[in-house]
Design a protein around this motif. Structure first.
Motif, PDB file in Angstrom:
ATOM      1  N   VAL A   1      11.581   2.888  -5.891  1.00  0.00           N
ATOM      2  CA  VAL A   1      10.732   1.692  -5.779  1.00  0.00           C
ATOM      3  C   VAL A   1      10.806   0.825  -7.029  1.00  0.00           C
ATOM      4  O   VAL A   1      10.690  -0.400  -6.948  1.00  0.00           O
ATOM      5  CB  VAL A   1       9.262   2.064  -5.485  1.00  0.00           C
ATOM      6  CG1 VAL A   1       9.088   2.487  -4.045  1.00  0.00           C
ATOM      7  CG2 VAL A   1       8.751   3.116  -6.420  1.00  0.00           C
ATOM      8  N   GLU A   2      11.007   1.452  -8.196  1.00  0.00           N
ATOM      9  CA  GLU A   2      11.102   0.673  -9.441  1.00  0.00           C
ATOM     10  C   GLU A   2      12.300  -0.284  -9.371  1.00  0.00           C
ATOM     11  O   GLU A   2      12.229  -1.419  -9.822  1.00  0.00           O
ATOM     12  CB  GLU A   2      11.287   1.602 -10.643  1.00  0.00           C
ATOM     13  CG  GLU A   2      10.184   2.612 -10.849  1.00  0.00           C
ATOM     14  CD  GLU A   2       8.866   1.986 -11.302  1.00  0.00           C
ATOM     15  OE1 GLU A   2       8.892   0.846 -11.806  1.00  0.00           O
ATOM     16  OE2 GLU A   2       7.827   2.636 -11.116  1.00  0.00           O
TER      17      GLU A   2
ATOM     18  N   PHE B   1      11.727  -3.095  -6.909  1.00  0.00           N
ATOM     19  CA  PHE B   1      10.760  -4.058  -7.428  1.00  0.00           C
ATOM     20  C   PHE B   1      11.446  -5.236  -8.116  1.00  0.00           C
ATOM     21  O   PHE B   1      10.916  -6.329  -8.188  1.00  0.00           O
ATOM     22  CB  PHE B   1       9.821  -3.341  -8.410  1.00  0.00           C
ATOM     23  CG  PHE B   1       8.645  -4.163  -8.808  1.00  0.00           C
ATOM     24  CD1 PHE B   1       7.691  -4.541  -7.869  1.00  0.00           C
ATOM     25  CD2 PHE B   1       8.476  -4.577 -10.127  1.00  0.00           C
ATOM     26  CE1 PHE B   1       6.601  -5.320  -8.227  1.00  0.00           C
ATOM     27  CE2 PHE B   1       7.392  -5.357 -10.486  1.00  0.00           C
ATOM     28  CZ  PHE B   1       6.454  -5.719  -9.543  1.00  0.00           C
TER      29      PHE B   1
ATOM     30  N   PRO C   1       8.563  -8.531  -3.245  1.00  0.00           N
ATOM     31  CA  PRO C   1       8.130  -7.245  -3.784  1.00  0.00           C
ATOM     32  C   PRO C   1       6.631  -7.205  -4.095  1.00  0.00           C
ATOM     33  O   PRO C   1       5.980  -6.187  -3.840  1.00  0.00           O
ATOM     34  CB  PRO C   1       8.950  -7.090  -5.060  1.00  0.00           C
ATOM     35  CG  PRO C   1       9.952  -8.152  -5.077  1.00  0.00           C
ATOM     36  CD  PRO C   1       9.714  -9.086  -3.955  1.00  0.00           C
TER      37      PRO C   1
ATOM     38  N   PHE D   1       4.353  -4.391  -2.434  1.00  0.00           N
ATOM     39  CA  PHE D   1       3.837  -3.301  -3.249  1.00  0.00           C
ATOM     40  C   PHE D   1       2.375  -3.451  -3.649  1.00  0.00           C
ATOM     41  O   PHE D   1       1.815  -2.581  -4.293  1.00  0.00           O
ATOM     42  CB  PHE D   1       4.707  -3.119  -4.494  1.00  0.00           C
ATOM     43  CG  PHE D   1       6.047  -2.539  -4.176  1.00  0.00           C
ATOM     44  CD1 PHE D   1       6.148  -1.358  -3.465  1.00  0.00           C
ATOM     45  CD2 PHE D   1       7.218  -3.185  -4.568  1.00  0.00           C
ATOM     46  CE1 PHE D   1       7.384  -0.827  -3.161  1.00  0.00           C
ATOM     47  CE2 PHE D   1       8.455  -2.654  -4.268  1.00  0.00           C
ATOM     48  CZ  PHE D   1       8.542  -1.474  -3.555  1.00  0.00           C
ATOM     49  N   SER D   2       1.750  -4.589  -3.290  1.00  0.00           N
ATOM     50  CA  SER D   2       0.351  -4.737  -3.675  1.00  0.00           C
ATOM     51  C   SER D   2      -0.557  -4.081  -2.636  1.00  0.00           C
ATOM     52  O   SER D   2      -1.725  -3.861  -2.884  1.00  0.00           O
ATOM     53  CB  SER D   2      -0.007  -6.212  -3.845  1.00  0.00           C
ATOM     54  OG  SER D   2       0.255  -6.888  -2.638  1.00  0.00           O
TER      55      SER D   2
ATOM     56  N   ARG E   1      -1.710  -1.065  -0.991  1.00  0.00           N
ATOM     57  CA  ARG E   1      -1.715   0.383  -1.101  1.00  0.00           C
ATOM     58  C   ARG E   1      -1.711   1.074   0.268  1.00  0.00           C
ATOM     59  O   ARG E   1      -1.047   2.104   0.440  1.00  0.00           O
ATOM     60  CB  ARG E   1      -2.945   0.826  -1.883  1.00  0.00           C
ATOM     61  CG  ARG E   1      -2.642   1.858  -2.943  1.00  0.00           C
ATOM     62  CD  ARG E   1      -3.873   2.214  -3.701  1.00  0.00           C
ATOM     63  NE  ARG E   1      -3.772   1.851  -5.107  1.00  0.00           N
ATOM     64  CZ  ARG E   1      -3.175   2.613  -6.028  1.00  0.00           C
ATOM     65  NH1 ARG E   1      -2.608   3.728  -5.692  1.00  0.00           N
ATOM     66  NH2 ARG E   1      -3.147   2.254  -7.279  1.00  0.00           N
TER      67      ARG E   1
ATOM     68  N   LEU F   1       1.789   1.004   1.836  1.00  0.00           N
ATOM     69  CA  LEU F   1       2.668   1.934   1.125  1.00  0.00           C
ATOM     70  C   LEU F   1       2.347   3.376   1.497  1.00  0.00           C
ATOM     71  O   LEU F   1       3.245   4.181   1.710  1.00  0.00           O
ATOM     72  CB  LEU F   1       2.531   1.753  -0.382  1.00  0.00           C
ATOM     73  CG  LEU F   1       3.131   0.478  -0.955  1.00  0.00           C
ATOM     74  CD1 LEU F   1       2.839   0.375  -2.433  1.00  0.00           C
ATOM     75  CD2 LEU F   1       4.640   0.447  -0.725  1.00  0.00           C
TER      76      LEU F   1
ATOM     77  N   MET G   1       3.911   3.490  -5.408  1.00  0.00           N
ATOM     78  CA  MET G   1       3.756   2.135  -5.938  1.00  0.00           C
ATOM     79  C   MET G   1       4.560   2.075  -7.237  1.00  0.00           C
ATOM     80  O   MET G   1       4.540   3.031  -8.016  1.00  0.00           O
ATOM     81  CB  MET G   1       2.287   1.916  -6.230  1.00  0.00           C
ATOM     82  CG  MET G   1       1.832   0.497  -6.095  1.00  0.00           C
ATOM     83  SD  MET G   1       0.071   0.439  -6.342  1.00  0.00           S
ATOM     84  CE  MET G   1      -0.375  -0.749  -5.116  1.00  0.00           C
ATOM     85  N   PRO G   2       5.260   0.973  -7.508  1.00  0.00           N
ATOM     86  CA  PRO G   2       5.940   0.875  -8.796  1.00  0.00           C
ATOM     87  C   PRO G   2       4.915   0.962  -9.926  1.00  0.00           C
ATOM     88  O   PRO G   2       3.777   0.510  -9.757  1.00  0.00           O
ATOM     89  CB  PRO G   2       6.581  -0.504  -8.762  1.00  0.00           C
ATOM     90  CG  PRO G   2       6.617  -0.891  -7.342  1.00  0.00           C
ATOM     91  CD  PRO G   2       5.478  -0.195  -6.675  1.00  0.00           C
TER      92      PRO G   2
ATOM     93  N   MET H   1       2.812  -2.161 -10.869  1.00  0.00           N
ATOM     94  CA  MET H   1       1.861  -2.573  -9.841  1.00  0.00           C
ATOM     95  C   MET H   1       0.666  -1.611  -9.819  1.00  0.00           C
ATOM     96  O   MET H   1      -0.481  -2.016  -9.673  1.00  0.00           O
ATOM     97  CB  MET H   1       2.532  -2.578  -8.468  1.00  0.00           C
ATOM     98  CG  MET H   1       3.641  -3.582  -8.301  1.00  0.00           C
ATOM     99  SD  MET H   1       3.099  -5.282  -8.421  1.00  0.00           S
ATOM    100  CE  MET H   1       2.245  -5.464  -6.867  1.00  0.00           C
ATOM    101  N   ASP H   2       0.989  -0.338  -9.987  1.00  0.00           N
ATOM    102  CA  ASP H   2      -0.042   0.692 -10.002  1.00  0.00           C
ATOM    103  C   ASP H   2      -1.003   0.452 -11.166  1.00  0.00           C
ATOM    104  O   ASP H   2      -2.225   0.493 -11.014  1.00  0.00           O
ATOM    105  CB  ASP H   2       0.653   2.060 -10.148  1.00  0.00           C
ATOM    106  CG  ASP H   2      -0.283   3.200  -9.775  1.00  0.00           C
ATOM    107  OD1 ASP H   2      -1.214   2.968  -8.981  1.00  0.00           O
ATOM    108  OD2 ASP H   2      -0.067   4.316 -10.277  1.00  0.00           O
TER     109      ASP H   2
END
Lengths: 273, 293
Positions: A199-200, A203, A222, A226-227, A229, A232, A239-240, A243-244
């Protein structure tokens, strides 16, 4: 301009067990798109379909508005460079230079010109000091960079990375990520399609397509993907990190939405008490 | 798995390394034929073998071949040596003349048998060393190119020369990869309790099966991925391809070839003279000593 256009694509290895189900999407020229999904989600099959190594059961693939068929496949392959997952299984030549030369030999490039091209692209991926080295003396990351040089040397318009970083150590991974950024700077019209479950890495791309059980589960920028939750979690994806972090800070009442990277978040955080 | 030292290519830059591989193969064949020619008088054959041995040592010095490697590989020949000796000494041959020890009226051991087996062992050592000089001074890939070049005429009868050369070069390329894989599988199986070194024949056979099957599966998977990678890069065996590597013939090749031809020609002349005109006794002619019985 549409570079890759996929319409209603279906594929199955075994009858009644579809791997890819009615997938449609467009990819624009010069964009960097990631296809994310778990093992068995059909993402690697998609890459093999795009370059015509597998024939779809149903649906159409257009590259530059040209339909992929038995007749056009050779021409279309010239536009696409494919980098596979396993660094060992795509190293064909005896040494680095022979491996880069392999694709050029297939294209019937003159011998005198080949050396120049090999040198240029070996330098591009930072392997110019290893030209005469055998694959057994290279690390996975180095082999993967050679594979990218081999793909780039053929002057493709599209690069497909099929989990190209999944078998590499962290250093190898970050090297490849940097290389992708540099490739885009060198040639803004180069379209990059990266198939990954990192995911990184995803992103960093312009657009993300999430595949699940052969279907497109989510498509978008992205930040959008990824926002959320819940989405995902339902897809079993992480989550990257950034973002986490943002999400957790927000729940603590600190708004860092405008910050783009870790340094900027640090700028917001350090004056706080 | 690093005990496969025999004849491994050593990346140096000697005269022999720079000679064209096609030329090296040709010279190797010429020298091997010369070694195999046997003369009527045993001392002549032996003397010429000695000359070959000295030439070979010079060649190995020039090529900087590791003598230790050679001894290591010859060490594993001791079984063959004993086997040959037993076969030659104890099996009677009506052409033998010189008795060493007589058991009874019908059975004896002859000096000739020792000479015969010794000569065969010497020939074997010469051949092995020569081949080792070739493989340790020539990249495996260059050898493939050379074989492909020699097989080119076969293209006329639609023999798939290029495909075979490509298969050969890929096989060579994957030897280290598969050795690593073998090592990994052995460790993985050992950690699951498989013992490769102990137990009876049947138990060991079972252990080897547990190594071979995963190795085959992985090799087949690799070949599938490899063929995909080759196809993606536009490989088509039926289409014309250009060549990155080119074999070139230089002044070194002329010197090496002349050297090879001179030895071959010289020995061949002596051989024909020996067989058609009269028997040559080199010891007699050079030193004036008669060592014949």
């Amino acid at each position: 301009m549409k570079k890759i256009s996929v319409k209603n694509l279906c594929f199955s290895y075994v009858k009644d067990e579809p791997i890819v189900k009615h997938v449609s999407f467009n990819i624009h020229e010069g964009s960097y798109v990631s296809i994310v999904g778990h093992n068995g989600s059909g993402k690697s099959t998609l890459a093999r379909l795009l370059i015509g190594l597998l024939a779809p059961d149903d649906g159409e693939i257009y590259i530059d508005d040209e339909l992929l068929t038995n007749k056009t496949v050779r021409n279309i392959r010239k536009k696409i460079g494919l980098v596979f997952q396993n660094p060992d299984n795509q190293f064909i030549g005896a040494t680095v230079e022979d491996d880069i030369a392999f694709g050029l030999e297939n294209r019937q490039i003159k011998r005198e010109k080949m050396h120049e091209i090999i040198e240029k692209f070996a330098k591009r991926v930072g392997m110019e000091d290893f030209l005469d080295k055998e694959p057994s003396r290279l690390s996975g990351g180095q082999k993967q960079r050679v594979a990218i040089a081999g793909a780039l040397s053929l002057g493709p318009e599209i690069i497909i990375l099929d989990e190209a970083t999944s078998m590499l150590d962290p250093k190898g991974k970050s090297d490849i990520k940097e290389l992708i950024e540099e490739m885009r700077k060198d040639n803004p019209s180069l379209t990059i399609l990266s198939i990954t479950h990192d995911v990184e890495e995803a992103f960093l791309s312009d657009e993300i397509i999430i595949m699940s059980k052969g279907e497109i589960a989510f498509k978008g920028k992205p930040e959008e993907v990824f926002s959320n939750r819940e989405v995902l979690k339902s897809l079993n994806l992480e989550m990257p990190f950034i973002m986490d972090l943002k999400d957790r800070l927000k729940s603590e009442g600190i708004n860092v939405d405008k910050s783009k990277d870790l340094d900027e978040i640090a700028e917001v955080l350090w004056p706080l008490k | 798995m690093n005990n496969v030292t025999f004849g491994r290519y050593s990346p140096l830059n000697t005269f022999t390394h720079k000679v064209d591989p096609r030329n090296k193969i040709l010279i190797l064949i010429l020298l091997m034929v010369s070694i195999f020619l046997q003369f009527h008088v045993w001392s002549t054959t032996l003397l010429l073998s000695g000359v070959f041995l000295i030439l070979l040592i010079c060649l190995m010095l020039i090529s900087k071949v590791n003598f230790l490697d050679l001894f290591k590989s010859l060490k594993s020949m001791w079984f063959l040596v004993i086997f040959l000796l037993v076969i030659y000494v104890f099996i009677p041959n009506p052409t033998y003349k010189f008795v060493c020890y007589r058991f009874n009226d019908h059975y004896a051991i002859y000096w000739d048998s020792f000479y015969q087996s010794g000569y065969i062992i010497l020939r074997l050592i010469l051949m092995i060393s020569l081949t080792m000089v070739l493989t340790s001074t020539t990249k495996p890939m260059d050898l493939t190119y050379a074989f492909e070049w020699y097989m080119t005429p076969l293209k006329v009868i639609r023999f798939p020369v290029h495909e075979i050369a490509m298969t050969l070069s890929i096989a060579l390329r994957f030897i280290p990869t598969l050795l690593d894989e073998t090592d990994r599988i052995m460790k993985a199986q050992a950690s699951r309790g498989v013992d490769f070194n102990r137990g009876g024949l049947f138990k060991r056979f079972k252990a080897v099966i547990s190594l071979i099957i995963p190795l085959f599966v992985s090799a087949i998977q690799r070949s599938e991925e490899l063929s995909d990678a080759m196809e993606a890069r536009g490989y088509n065996p039926r289409e014309k391809r250009t060549r990155y590597r080119k074999l070139t013939f230089s002044w070194r090749d002329i010197i090496a070839l002349l050297f090879g031809l001179a030895i071959f020609g010289g020995i061949l002349y002596l051989f024909i003279y020996d067989h058609n005109v009269e028997e040559i006794d080199l010891f007699m002619q050079i030193f004036g000593i008669n060592v014949g019985f």
